[in-house]
Each structure stands twice: as C-alpha cells, then as structure tokens.
Design a protein around this motif. Structure first.
Motif, PDB file in Angstrom:
ATOM      1  N   LEU A  36      -5.251  10.957  -6.621  1.00 48.55           N
ATOM      2  CA  LEU A  36      -4.687   9.840  -5.861  1.00 48.55           C
ATOM      3  C   LEU A  36      -5.668   8.665  -5.817  1.00 48.55           C
ATOM      4  CD1 LEU A  36      -2.920  11.505  -2.793  1.00 48.55           C
ATOM      5  CD2 LEU A  36      -1.840  10.254  -4.675  1.00 48.55           C
ATOM      6  N   LEU A  67       0.962   4.170  -2.804  1.00 51.72           N
ATOM      7  CA  LEU A  67       0.742   5.568  -2.460  1.00 51.72           C
ATOM      8  C   LEU A  67       1.920   6.426  -2.913  1.00 51.72           C
ATOM      9  CD1 LEU A  67      -0.943   7.783  -1.139  1.00 51.72           C
ATOM     10  CD2 LEU A  67       0.079   7.145   1.066  1.00 51.72           C
ATOM     11  N   ASP A 102       0.831  -1.202   0.000  1.00 48.50           N
ATOM     12  CA  ASP A 102       0.000   0.000   0.000  1.00 48.50           C
ATOM     13  C   ASP A 102       0.872   1.261   0.000  1.00 48.50           C
ATOM     14  OD1 ASP A 102      -2.221  -1.631   0.064  1.00 48.50           O
ATOM     15  OD2 ASP A 102      -2.636  -1.309   2.211  1.00 48.50           O
ATOM     16  N   LEU A 139      -4.765   5.099  -7.296  1.00 53.54           N
ATOM     17  CA  LEU A 139      -4.733   3.921  -6.420  1.00 53.54           C
ATOM     18  C   LEU A 139      -5.740   2.865  -6.873  1.00 53.54           C
ATOM     19  CD1 LEU A 139      -4.338   5.719  -2.989  1.00 53.54           C
ATOM     20  CD2 LEU A 139      -2.633   4.242  -4.101  1.00 53.54           C
TER      21      LEU A 139
END
Length: 194
Positions: free
Chosen positions: A184, A134, A130, A188
């Motif tokens: 974002l 990010l 993760d 993602l």
C-alpha cells in the motif's frame, strides 16, 4: 452409528466398496463418519450452513475419488477429513472473497469515514482524493491480503481476531498485514508522483 465406535477396518472396507460405486457402502460410510466430519468443518468455518456445504462437497469428492484411496498412505477417516478440510478452506476463501470490499463500496466507506464536517472545501477535496487513492491501492492487493488488512484496520480487529475469523495462523496474518501495508505504501507513493 457413533463415529468413535467406527472400526477403521470397517471404514476401509466401505471406502474400497465406494470406489467400486457401491451406494449402500457409501450410505454406511456417510452414517458412520458424517457427524465427526461435520464437526471438523464447523471448527474451520464457524457457520453451520458453510460446514454443511463443505461436508456435502467433501462427500461428493469421496464418492468421485474413492477408487484412488490408498490405505497404506492414510487411515480412511484421515483421508476423508483431509478432503473435507480442503473443501472447508475452499469455502472459506470463497466466502472471504464474497465479503471482500469491492472498490466502489470501499471508496465510498473510506470517503465517508474521512469526511470531517469541519473541513474546508479544499480539505474535503484532498481527503476525497486520498480515499480514492487508498481504495485504488487496496483493490490492487491480493484478495486474502486485502481481507486481513480490511478486518484489522477498517473493522478494528486484533491480529488474533483476524486469524480466528479467517482460520489462519496468527503469524500468517501478521506477515500478510505487514506485506500488504508495504505494498500500500509503495502504491500510494507511486500515485503521488507527478
């Protein structure tokens, strides 16, 4: 010479002479205006060394472009302040870029922040993935957008504190954060696709 006492007509005379490469007039113009212009740059940049650099770059530009000064468009001090302001904003952008989070450092910091000593190896691996996702998506944002998000979420600054630090209107900061977060989320989500 105190800038408040500087006669705009005298400044105009010196500025026109500087346009003809008159070094003595440039010295007088500098002496009459540098303190006020330095204060102006300092209010934007908040650091003396950066304000000094903006002032120096501003006066180099004044020397190089004085021949293009048009008195009917702006008062001499207004014209010079605009040049110094632009140099200050250029420096602000460059310094913001210089302290931007590079992907490796960001990746490492985010992974460390996500590290939970109680996590199982599988959970730790998931958090590491993760964090990498990010970091990848943050690196894809435009520099200043990445900077406002990093200041707000990783340095825990309020929108008004971010605006003050970056010398931007609060509305601009809020808009950039909102748009950056949307990008974002999209990035993602795309990385989660098999």
């Amino acid at each position: 010479m105190d800038t408040r006492q500087a006669d705009p007509q005298q400044l105009k005379t010196w500025l026109l002479a500087v346009g003809k490469r008159d070094a003595a007039a440039f010295r007088q113009l500098y002496d009459a205006t540098s303190a006020k212009l330095f204060g102006f740059a300092l209010r934007i940049l908040h650091k003396q060394e950066l304000a000094e650099e903006a002032l120096q770059e501003g006066f180099v530009a004044v020397w190089n472009h004085a021949a293009t000064y048009q008195s009917h468009l702006a008062a001499p001090l207004t014209w010079m302040a605009t040049i110094v302001r632009n140099k200050a904003f250029d420096l602000l952008r460059r310094s913001a870029d210089a302290v931007e989070i590079d992907a490796e450092q960001f990746d490492s910091e985010v992974m460390n922040a996500l590290h939970d000593p109680q996590a199982t190896p599988i959970e730790a691996l998931q958090m590491s993935g993760d964090a990498k996702a990010l970091a990848f998506c943050m690196a894809a944002l435009e520099g200043l957008h990445r900077q406002v998000i990093a200041l707000a979420y990783f340095h825990d600054l309020s929108h008004s504190e971010v605006a003050q630090q970056m010398a931007l209107p609060v509305g601009t900061v809020k808009t950039w954060i909102r748009r950056g977060l949307e990008r974002l989320r999209t990035c993602l989500a795309a990385r989660e696709q098999p």
